[in-house]
Design an enzyme around this catalytic site. Sequence first.
Site, PDB file in Angstrom:
ATOM      1  N   LYS A 182       3.962 -14.540   4.109  1.00 49.49           N
ATOM      2  CA  LYS A 182       3.727 -15.662   3.161  1.00 49.49           C
ATOM      3  C   LYS A 182       4.632 -15.927   2.702  1.00 49.49           C
ATOM      4  CE  LYS A 182       0.944 -18.279   0.770  1.00 49.49           C
ATOM      5  NZ  LYS A 182      -0.366 -19.813   1.007  1.00 49.49           N
ATOM      6  N   ASP A 186      -2.926 -17.249   4.744  1.00 48.54           N
ATOM      7  CA  ASP A 186      -4.069 -17.870   4.420  1.00 48.54           C
ATOM      8  C   ASP A 186      -4.285 -18.973   5.843  1.00 48.54           C
ATOM      9  OD1 ASP A 186      -1.200 -19.067   3.917  1.00 48.54           O
ATOM     10  OD2 ASP A 186      -2.004 -20.516   2.134  1.00 48.54           O
ATOM     11  N   TYR A 242       0.636  -1.219  -0.089  1.00 51.71           N
ATOM     12  CA  TYR A 242      -0.177   0.240   0.469  1.00 51.71           C
ATOM     13  C   TYR A 242       0.927   1.679  -0.045  1.00 51.71           C
ATOM     14  CZ  TYR A 242      -4.253  -2.498   0.958  1.00 51.71           C
ATOM     15  OH  TYR A 242      -5.518  -3.559   2.054  1.00 51.71           O
ATOM     16  N   ASP A 264     -10.394  -7.041   9.609  1.00 56.69           N
ATOM     17  CA  ASP A 264     -11.673  -7.489   8.901  1.00 56.69           C
ATOM     18  C   ASP A 264     -12.227  -8.050   9.536  1.00 56.69           C
ATOM     19  OD1 ASP A 264     -11.697  -4.205   8.290  1.00 56.69           O
ATOM     20  OD2 ASP A 264     -13.322  -4.901   6.348  1.00 56.69           O
ATOM     21  N   ASP A 319      -5.053  -5.667   7.126  1.00 53.04           N
ATOM     22  CA  ASP A 319      -5.963  -4.709   6.586  1.00 53.04           C
ATOM     23  C   ASP A 319      -7.161  -5.910   6.385  1.00 53.04           C
ATOM     24  OD1 ASP A 319      -6.949  -3.339   6.219  1.00 53.04           O
ATOM     25  OD2 ASP A 319      -6.622  -3.273   3.885  1.00 53.04           O
TER      26      ASP A 319
END
Length: 335
Positions: A174, A207, A127, A235, A231
Amino acid sequence: MSTSRTKDKYNIAVIPGDGIGKEVMQATISVLDELDIDFDYVYGEAGDECGEKTGTPLPKETLDIIRNADACLFGAAGESAADVIVKIRQEMKMFANLRPIKSYPNTNALFDDVDFMIVRENTEGLYIANQEKLTEDGAIAKRIITKKAEKRIIDYAFDYARDNNKSKVTAVHKANVLKKSDGLFKKIFYEEAENYPEIETEDFYVDATAMYLITQPQNFEVIVTTNLFGDILSDEGAGLVGGLGLIPSANIGKDGALFEPVHGSAPDIAGEGKANPIAMMLSAIMMLRYIGENDAADKFDAAILKVLDEGKTLTSDLGGSASTMEVAEAIKNNL
Ligand code: ATP
């Protein structure tokens, strides 16, 4: 997150912003006013309405108010949120985004015993402003991982764990696919962990973490991760504990800190006086801990818990019919 800073008087930047931001801010300030702490509130404008009025959603005066304050309380910005909050984070170099995920009674939480903190790197990863470009074939986005920023956020997560009696920090990455960038993140995590021998460590792929958050969320105490993963997982965490009306957040930098609910301006219910003020109030509690007012934070927190526990004065998102200010009154009565 707590500093040992305590002062006689605190200069607090207050940016209510748009929609329900104004309503939940008013409710929150009304409780802060009951805490016997001397706050000097300096109000600033930002957001859509401010943009229409002044030509910019984030005037320089507002940034100056935030810069000069001990901490900032922020309500919500509507369509201009990216121009407002992302810009404030960049200008103030707020590198850590903290999202506590905690279940409360009488809410839509999927579990009643979840309590962990997500510490998300806020300045790099995928980002970064102006690093995406269109090419002949499609588009390219760059993902940047620097040793300096990742060490800073990892140290922050360990310090947070140590200062808040948490026994474990989990790194999420990851590194099996992103071998260089997340490989580096993982390496730095275990290097820094050596400075905190009393804190347990573990690391998971992102994951797998997405699944563990649903199957065994009680396993987590502090999660540290890069920008995009943080991020998304935060959520998911919000969904775990019953939705937006209850989730606070903090943006922390070396020179400043901003506290805001995770929800936006909610134009669908704005002006009706029925927004749940608790996410904003929990953000204010994070601010109290940041400035070192832990006793007041505990008192405020206990008063909210009591209202939720009683289940009599709840806003409609939690199945009740109380107004924003009625919830504030009930909390004040419990202080
Ligand atoms: P924005 O464009 O400002 O992000 P939005 O409506 O797209 O606004 P949110 O403000 O986060 O996004 O709201 C999403 C949904 O959750 C809306 O239906 C809203 O009414 C509800 N909601 C958000 N915050 C609250 C709150 N504090 N109390 C009650 N409902 C809320």
